[in-house]
Design an enzyme around this catalytic site. Sequence first.
Site, PDB file in Angstrom:
ATOM      1  N   ASP A  12       0.807  -1.221   0.000  1.00 50.20           N
ATOM      2  CA  ASP A  12       0.000   0.000   0.000  1.00 50.20           C
ATOM      3  C   ASP A  12       0.841   1.272   0.000  1.00 50.20           C
ATOM      4  O   ASP A  12       0.461   2.289   0.584  1.00 50.20           O
ATOM      5  CB  ASP A  12      -0.976  -0.004   1.207  1.00 50.20           C
ATOM      6  CG  ASP A  12      -1.810  -1.261   1.234  1.00 50.20           C
ATOM      7  OD1 ASP A  12      -2.172  -1.749   0.139  1.00 50.20           O
ATOM      8  OD2 ASP A  12      -2.092  -1.769   2.328  1.00 50.20           O
ATOM      9  N   GLU A  13       1.970   1.217  -0.659  1.00 57.64           N
ATOM     10  CA  GLU A  13       2.864   2.385  -0.724  1.00 57.64           C
ATOM     11  C   GLU A  13       2.360   3.420  -1.726  1.00 57.64           C
ATOM     12  O   GLU A  13       2.868   4.544  -1.746  1.00 57.64           O
ATOM     13  CB  GLU A  13       4.283   1.940  -1.129  1.00 57.64           C
ATOM     14  CG  GLU A  13       5.003   1.031  -0.139  1.00 57.64           C
ATOM     15  CD  GLU A  13       4.710  -0.449  -0.374  1.00 57.64           C
ATOM     16  OE1 GLU A  13       3.832  -0.771  -1.207  1.00 57.64           O
ATOM     17  OE2 GLU A  13       5.370  -1.273   0.291  1.00 57.64           O
ATOM     18  N   LYS A  15       1.685   2.058  -5.108  1.00 59.74           N
ATOM     19  CA  LYS A  15       2.205   1.462  -6.359  1.00 59.74           C
ATOM     20  C   LYS A  15       1.261   1.732  -7.528  1.00 59.74           C
ATOM     21  O   LYS A  15       1.703   2.063  -8.634  1.00 59.74           O
ATOM     22  CB  LYS A  15       2.397  -0.055  -6.184  1.00 59.74           C
ATOM     23  CG  LYS A  15       3.419  -0.416  -5.113  1.00 59.74           C
ATOM     24  CD  LYS A  15       3.549  -1.914  -4.923  1.00 59.74           C
ATOM     25  CE  LYS A  15       2.335  -2.571  -4.309  1.00 59.74           C
ATOM     26  NZ  LYS A  15       2.041  -2.161  -2.909  1.00 59.74           N
ATOM     27  N   ASN A  37      -5.374 -10.410  -3.679  1.00 55.75           N
ATOM     28  CA  ASN A  37      -5.031  -9.836  -2.367  1.00 55.75           C
ATOM     29  C   ASN A  37      -4.581  -8.387  -2.524  1.00 55.75           C
ATOM     30  O   ASN A  37      -4.638  -7.601  -1.586  1.00 55.75           O
ATOM     31  CB  ASN A  37      -3.956 -10.664  -1.649  1.00 55.75           C
ATOM     32  CG  ASN A  37      -2.739 -10.991  -2.510  1.00 55.75           C
ATOM     33  OD1 ASN A  37      -2.750 -10.798  -3.733  1.00 55.75           O
ATOM     34  ND2 ASN A  37      -1.690 -11.513  -1.900  1.00 55.75           N
ATOM     35  N   GLY A  39      -4.600  -4.439  -3.741  1.00 57.83           N
ATOM     36  CA  GLY A  39      -5.579  -3.379  -3.980  1.00 57.83           C
ATOM     37  C   GLY A  39      -4.806  -2.147  -4.385  1.00 57.83           C
ATOM     38  O   GLY A  39      -4.132  -1.542  -3.567  1.00 57.83           O
ATOM     39  N   HIS A  40      -4.849  -1.824  -5.671  1.00 54.41           N
ATOM     40  CA  HIS A  40      -4.058  -0.708  -6.196  1.00 54.41           C
ATOM     41  C   HIS A  40      -4.996   0.419  -6.615  1.00 54.41           C
ATOM     42  O   HIS A  40      -5.856   0.233  -7.474  1.00 54.41           O
ATOM     43  CB  HIS A  40      -3.200  -1.174  -7.383  1.00 54.41           C
ATOM     44  CG  HIS A  40      -2.155  -2.165  -6.983  1.00 54.41           C
ATOM     45  ND1 HIS A  40      -1.270  -2.721  -7.865  1.00 54.41           N
ATOM     46  CD2 HIS A  40      -1.835  -2.686  -5.765  1.00 54.41           C
ATOM     47  CE1 HIS A  40      -0.460  -3.549  -7.221  1.00 54.41           C
ATOM     48  NE2 HIS A  40      -0.795  -3.545  -5.946  1.00 54.41           N
ATOM     49  N   GLN A 222       1.898  -6.345  -3.391  1.00 53.45           N
ATOM     50  CA  GLN A 222       2.459  -6.548  -2.057  1.00 53.45           C
ATOM     51  C   GLN A 222       3.802  -5.794  -1.964  1.00 53.45           C
ATOM     52  O   GLN A 222       3.957  -4.762  -2.586  1.00 53.45           O
ATOM     53  CB  GLN A 222       2.601  -8.039  -1.707  1.00 53.45           C
ATOM     54  CG  GLN A 222       1.273  -8.735  -1.478  1.00 53.45           C
ATOM     55  CD  GLN A 222       0.556  -9.117  -2.767  1.00 53.45           C
ATOM     56  OE1 GLN A 222       1.115  -9.785  -3.613  1.00 53.45           O
ATOM     57  NE2 GLN A 222      -0.680  -8.712  -2.915  1.00 53.45           N
ATOM     58  N   ALA A 297      -7.469  -1.214   0.787  1.00 54.59           N
ATOM     59  CA  ALA A 297      -8.192  -1.078  -0.480  1.00 54.59           C
ATOM     60  C   ALA A 297      -8.869  -2.393  -0.875  1.00 54.59           C
ATOM     61  O   ALA A 297      -9.743  -2.409  -1.730  1.00 54.59           O
ATOM     62  CB  ALA A 297      -7.234  -0.625  -1.585  1.00 54.59           C
TER      63      ALA A 297
HETATM   64  P1  GDP Z   1      -0.822   0.223  -3.489  1.00 50.35           P
HETATM   65  O1  GDP Z   1      -1.379  -1.056  -2.983  1.00 50.35           O
HETATM   66  O2  GDP Z   1       0.660   0.334  -3.275  1.00 50.35           O
HETATM   67  O3  GDP Z   1      -1.202   0.524  -4.919  1.00 50.35           O
HETATM   68  O4  GDP Z   1      -1.464   1.389  -2.606  1.00 50.35           O
HETATM   69  P2  GDP Z   1      -3.022   1.518  -2.192  1.00 50.35           P
HETATM   70  O5  GDP Z   1      -3.780   1.991  -3.364  1.00 50.35           O
HETATM   71  O6  GDP Z   1      -3.488   0.300  -1.489  1.00 50.35           O
HETATM   72  O7  GDP Z   1      -2.921   2.639  -1.078  1.00 50.35           O
HETATM   73  C1  GDP Z   1      -2.378   3.890  -1.325  1.00 50.35           C
HETATM   74  C2  GDP Z   1      -3.434   4.947  -0.949  1.00 50.35           C
HETATM   75  O8  GDP Z   1      -2.813   6.216  -0.851  1.00 50.35           O
HETATM   76  C3  GDP Z   1      -4.500   5.106  -2.006  1.00 50.35           C
HETATM   77  O9  GDP Z   1      -5.711   5.471  -1.371  1.00 50.35           O
HETATM   78  C4  GDP Z   1      -3.986   6.255  -2.868  1.00 50.35           C
HETATM   79  O10 GDP Z   1      -5.034   6.967  -3.521  1.00 50.35           O
HETATM   80  C5  GDP Z   1      -3.327   7.117  -1.826  1.00 50.35           C
HETATM   81  N1  GDP Z   1      -2.155   7.884  -2.274  1.00 50.35           N
HETATM   82  C6  GDP Z   1      -1.176   7.525  -3.134  1.00 50.35           C
HETATM   83  N2  GDP Z   1      -0.211   8.485  -3.182  1.00 50.35           N
HETATM   84  C7  GDP Z   1      -0.603   9.450  -2.327  1.00 50.35           C
HETATM   85  C8  GDP Z   1      -0.026  10.683  -1.904  1.00 50.35           C
HETATM   86  O11 GDP Z   1       1.066  11.083  -2.310  1.00 50.35           O
HETATM   87  N3  GDP Z   1      -0.711  11.396  -0.961  1.00 50.35           N
HETATM   88  C9  GDP Z   1      -1.909  10.994  -0.461  1.00 50.35           C
HETATM   89  N4  GDP Z   1      -2.505  11.762   0.441  1.00 50.35           N
HETATM   90  N5  GDP Z   1      -2.485   9.837  -0.845  1.00 50.35           N
HETATM   91  C10 GDP Z   1      -1.835   9.080  -1.748  1.00 50.35           C
HETATM   92  P1  IMO Z   2      -0.906  -4.300  -2.225  1.00 47.51           P
HETATM   93  O1  IMO Z   2      -0.493  -4.830  -3.559  1.00 47.51           O
HETATM   94  C1  IMO Z   2      -0.878  -4.805   2.100  1.00 47.51           C
HETATM   95  C2  IMO Z   2      -0.905  -8.898   3.628  1.00 47.51           C
HETATM   96  C3  IMO Z   2      -2.130  -9.371   4.374  1.00 47.51           C
HETATM   97  C4  IMO Z   2      -1.512 -10.344   5.330  1.00 47.51           C
HETATM   98  C5  IMO Z   2      -0.412 -10.982   4.505  1.00 47.51           C
HETATM   99  C6  IMO Z   2      -0.776 -12.315   3.879  1.00 47.51           C
HETATM  100  O2  IMO Z   2      -2.219  -3.594  -2.235  1.00 47.51           O
HETATM  101  O3  IMO Z   2       0.191  -3.534  -1.571  1.00 47.51           O
HETATM  102  P2  IMO Z   2      -2.364 -13.015   1.862  1.00 47.51           P
HETATM  103  O4  IMO Z   2      -3.822 -12.783   1.644  1.00 47.51           O
HETATM  104  O5  IMO Z   2      -1.480 -12.431   0.806  1.00 47.51           O
HETATM  105  O6  IMO Z   2      -2.020 -14.443   2.150  1.00 47.51           O
HETATM  106  O7  IMO Z   2      -2.037 -12.222   3.236  1.00 47.51           O
HETATM  107  O8  IMO Z   2      -0.105 -10.055   3.469  1.00 47.51           O
HETATM  108  N1  IMO Z   2      -1.158  -8.362   2.277  1.00 47.51           N
HETATM  109  C7  IMO Z   2      -1.102  -7.061   1.960  1.00 47.51           C
HETATM  110  N2  IMO Z   2      -0.894  -5.982   2.736  1.00 47.51           N
HETATM  111  N3  IMO Z   2      -1.017  -4.653   0.772  1.00 47.51           N
HETATM  112  C8  IMO Z   2      -1.198  -5.727  -0.028  1.00 47.51           C
HETATM  113  O9  IMO Z   2      -1.212  -5.642  -1.369  1.00 47.51           O
HETATM  114  C9  IMO Z   2      -1.293  -7.005   0.573  1.00 47.51           C
HETATM  115  N4  IMO Z   2      -1.486  -8.251   0.091  1.00 47.51           N
HETATM  116  C10 IMO Z   2      -1.381  -9.071   1.141  1.00 47.51           C
HETATM  117  O10 IMO Z   2      -2.771  -8.301   5.030  1.00 47.51           O
HETATM  118  O11 IMO Z   2      -0.895  -9.651   6.386  1.00 47.51           O
HETATM  119 MG    MG Z   3      -2.922  -1.723  -1.754  1.00 49.71          MG
END
Ligand code: GDP
Ligand code: IMO
Ligand code: MG
Length: 425
Positions: A12-13, A15, A37, A39-40, A222, A297
Amino acid sequence: MNTVLVGAQWGDEGKGKVIDFLTEESDVVVRFQGGSNAGHTVVVGEKKYVLHLVPSGILHNGKHCVIGNGVVMDPFDLMRELEQVESWGFELKGRFHISERAQMVMQWHRAIDVAEEAARPVGAKIGTTGRGIGPAYAAKVGRYGMRVGDILKPGFLDLVRDQVAEANRKLVSLGAHTLDADEMVRLYAPMVPALMPYVTDTVQFLHESLENGKSILFEGAQATMLDIDFGTYPFVTSSNPTAGGACTGSGVSPRAIDRVIGVLKLYTTRVGEGPFPTELLDADGETLRSRGGEFGATTGRPRRCGWFDAVVARYAQRVNGVDFWAMTKLDVLDTFQTVKICTGYRRRDGFVYQTFPADLDALAQCEPVYEELPGWQCDTSHVTDYSELPENAKKYVNRILDLVGGKLGVLSVGPARETTLRIGV
Ligand code: GDP
Ligand code: IMO
Ligand code: MG
């Protein structure tokens, strides 16, 4: 230019947002591991798109998107997502491809995932997403998995029947409900025509693309600390989200990779169980969660939040060979009087770990060592050029670069597409 993009922390950085930004200059976007698993999130104008299995590049008509052999794919999740993508107005025909070598996540994998998690005692729970990821990869490595290519074969539904029988034995041993083989056959039969148009030899497709001078973007899901080998085992996912996984999960050689981009949130979050040295259980943690919108997400779970951990980021830099960082969510730190960076983990006997220890019992004996820097206390979310950033924000970013190595490539100051500053990539 072929680019691998990976998460540097616990997921959830941001990506998805960075992939969306880089897709502009790429021809093909490939998922190489994980499954639904992930959520982007991509925010375009007022619209928020969340992708789980389909590469985030799908939001750019004309770009090819590939589900590589390293992915575990639940056909129901995929079909739901494809319908959604079409309802958003994006084309799929001719530009979405699934590897016939990818593994299938079946209903029984999900049932086993949930049952295994329920059977784990407190303290040993992983907090999986319940998407069947672990059992599907276990089947792959155990060599009894079902590949996407199997659905094209006449014996597919018999295979479903055999696998249900086997899975039911496991479910009984876990004290869980069993599945009905006839119902499973009924459920999976329509999958054959639905998936057929997308299934292809993606190794061949990717190599033809390379030969034609196309550029490939590898979308990691991940992150490094969730990697089955390098993460906080056993509190990890069941694949290799690190850069090496891009090759094994796609069939593209390491020689074809030109650069690695690591996505680094400027604080730390984790969803699910497992060690998290810089976790904040106080008001600062709450501020990060609410300002950062830190709720999963995929599962909606609140994410655990904490200060930036340079030990983790340095380790990720090495394991992935990060050339450039895409640093995200600087804006979330705007209100803090001071910000902290963890530079090491101090054991009770005074020894300080500079690299992430493999032994989680040793880690549990440690306290994070912090450097405290002045905050900037002004709104960075409207900044359009690096030079406009407050001095203290630049100092924070530069101190992180000093500690972790690599160069700054992209800086993100908000969720929307426009709030992305190109720096060195
Ligand atoms: P991913 O799994 O690495 O693609 O990240 P996620 O989508 O799960 O979570 C990142 C969250 O941060 C999402 O809700 C994005 O819309 C939000 N986001 C991404 N970059 C930024 C940023 O620079 N600032 C803020 N406030 N939100 C951001
Ligand atoms: P993105 O791509 C954050 C975590 C789960 C759990 C562990 C194992 O959005 O960054 P799993 O269902 O893969 O066997 O769960 O990994 N996990 C994530 N945490 N972002 C994800 O994906 C994740 N995908 C799995 O919460 O701790
Ligand atoms: Mg995510």
